[in-house]
Write an enzyme that holds these catalytic residues in place. Structure first.
Site, PDB file in Angstrom:
ATOM      1  N   GLN A 116     -62.923   5.505-105.955  1.00  0.00           N
ATOM      2  CA  GLN A 116     -62.212   6.545-105.220  1.00  0.00           C
ATOM      3  C   GLN A 116     -62.958   7.008-103.981  1.00  0.00           C
ATOM      4  OE1 GLN A 116     -63.089  10.488-107.550  1.00  0.00           O
ATOM      5  NE2 GLN A 116     -63.027   8.727-108.943  1.00  0.00           N
TER       6      GLN A 116
ATOM      7  N   ARG B 193     -60.957  16.605 -99.007  1.00  0.00           N
ATOM      8  CA  ARG B 193     -60.559  17.985 -99.292  1.00  0.00           C
ATOM      9  C   ARG B 193     -59.282  18.280 -98.522  1.00  0.00           C
ATOM     10  NH1 ARG B 193     -64.747  20.055-101.964  1.00  0.00           N
ATOM     11  NH2 ARG B 193     -66.798  19.231-101.482  1.00  0.00           N
TER      12      ARG B 193
ATOM     13  N   GLU C 278     -58.645  10.452-103.886  1.00  0.00           N
ATOM     14  CA  GLU C 278     -58.719  11.722-104.612  1.00  0.00           C
ATOM     15  C   GLU C 278     -58.574  12.842-103.586  1.00  0.00           C
ATOM     16  OE1 GLU C 278     -62.103  14.570-106.621  1.00  0.00           O
ATOM     17  OE2 GLU C 278     -62.408  12.405-106.727  1.00  0.00           O
TER      18      GLU C 278
ATOM     19  N   ASN D 150     -59.064  23.339-103.267  1.00  0.00           N
ATOM     20  CA  ASN D 150     -59.684  24.572-103.749  1.00  0.00           C
ATOM     21  C   ASN D 150     -58.641  25.674-103.634  1.00  0.00           C
ATOM     22  OD1 ASN D 150     -62.437  23.584-104.209  1.00  0.00           O
ATOM     23  ND2 ASN D 150     -62.390  23.183-102.024  1.00  0.00           N
TER      24      ASN D 150
ATOM     25  N   HIS E 182     -62.774   7.399 -91.345  1.00  0.00           N
ATOM     26  CA  HIS E 182     -61.357   7.217 -91.669  1.00  0.00           C
ATOM     27  C   HIS E 182     -61.208   6.454 -92.983  1.00  0.00           C
ATOM     28  CE1 HIS E 182     -62.387   3.428 -89.533  1.00  0.00           C
ATOM     29  NE2 HIS E 182     -61.542   2.876 -90.397  1.00  0.00           N
TER      30      HIS E 182
ATOM     31  N   MET F 124     -58.885  -1.837 -78.274  1.00  0.00           N
ATOM     32  CA  MET F 124     -58.663  -2.697 -79.436  1.00  0.00           C
ATOM     33  C   MET F 124     -57.177  -2.641 -79.801  1.00  0.00           C
ATOM     34  SD  MET F 124     -60.612  -2.896 -83.105  1.00  0.00           S
ATOM     35  CE  MET F 124     -62.080  -3.698 -82.517  1.00  0.00           C
TER      36      MET F 124
ATOM     37  N   GLU G 268     -56.568   4.521 -90.549  1.00  0.00           N
ATOM     38  CA  GLU G 268     -56.388   3.285 -89.791  1.00  0.00           C
ATOM     39  C   GLU G 268     -55.239   2.501 -90.405  1.00  0.00           C
ATOM     40  OE1 GLU G 268     -58.885  -0.649 -88.288  1.00  0.00           O
ATOM     41  OE2 GLU G 268     -59.796   0.697 -89.765  1.00  0.00           O
TER      42      GLU G 268
END
Length: 183
Positions: free
Chosen positions: A26, A30, A95, A99, A122, A153, A168
């Protein structure tokens, strides 16, 4: 013969047998508002919430999401304990950590890692057709940091989630041409 497919300073050839069954499970981000974040990840990116864990005493909730094709949903147990084992055994999950109370606290915001001081950069999603995916993102009002034809790019895009984290977007089949000069 090397156990690595490429070379870089700091690699070790020894592969401790104790690590042979380790799984990268994972990455945690937040989030300020779970409703907003979950809508984005399940609607825009098609992820499935496979486990939610509330920690009442510590006042936070964890949401574990994965990319699971609809035909593979039957592989997941309805038994809560078995699904916990499945959740923490599989590779490549996201994940989201909330809070409690952050959603109504104007002083709370999260650093994407792409401003100073830089750190986290990222997460990435492979899509079958980047142009089609980006057209869909645009129609959904998703904020872009970079579209596929922008910048130096070409062929990759970056979108932002509701908390400002960069994602991305790329098509694996197009990467050999995109990265060909760097091989």
């Amino acid at each position: 013969m090397s156990r690595h497919f490429d070379q870089a300073q700091g690699l070790t050839e020894e592969h401790d047998p104790a690590t042979h069954e380790f799984v990268f499970n994972q990455t945690m981000l937040r989030i300020k508002d779970p409703e907003r974040a979950l809508k984005f990840y399940t609607s825009v990116l098609g992820m499935t919430l496979i486990k939610r864990l509330d920690f009442d005493e510590m006042k936070f909730t964890l949401y574990f999401l994965a990319c699971i094709p609809p035909e593979r949903l039957i592989d997941w147990s309805n038994d809560d304990n078995q699904r916990i084992v499945q959740t923490f055994s599989r590779p490549a999950m996201l994940e989201l950590t909330h809070n409690w109370g952050d959603e109504s606290d104007d002083s709370v915001s999260y650093h994407s890692g792409n401003e100073q001081p830089k750190g986290f950069g990222h997460i990435g999603f492979a899509v079958p057709h980047i142009d089609d995916a980006c057209e869909r993102f645009e129609s959904l009002g998703v904020e872009f940091k970079k579209k596929p034809n922008d910048g130096g790019m070409k062929g990759i895009a970056f979108i932002k989630d509701p908390d400002g984290y960069w994602i991305e977007i790329f098509t694996p089949d197009r990467l050999p041409d995109l990265l060909g000069g760097r091989l």
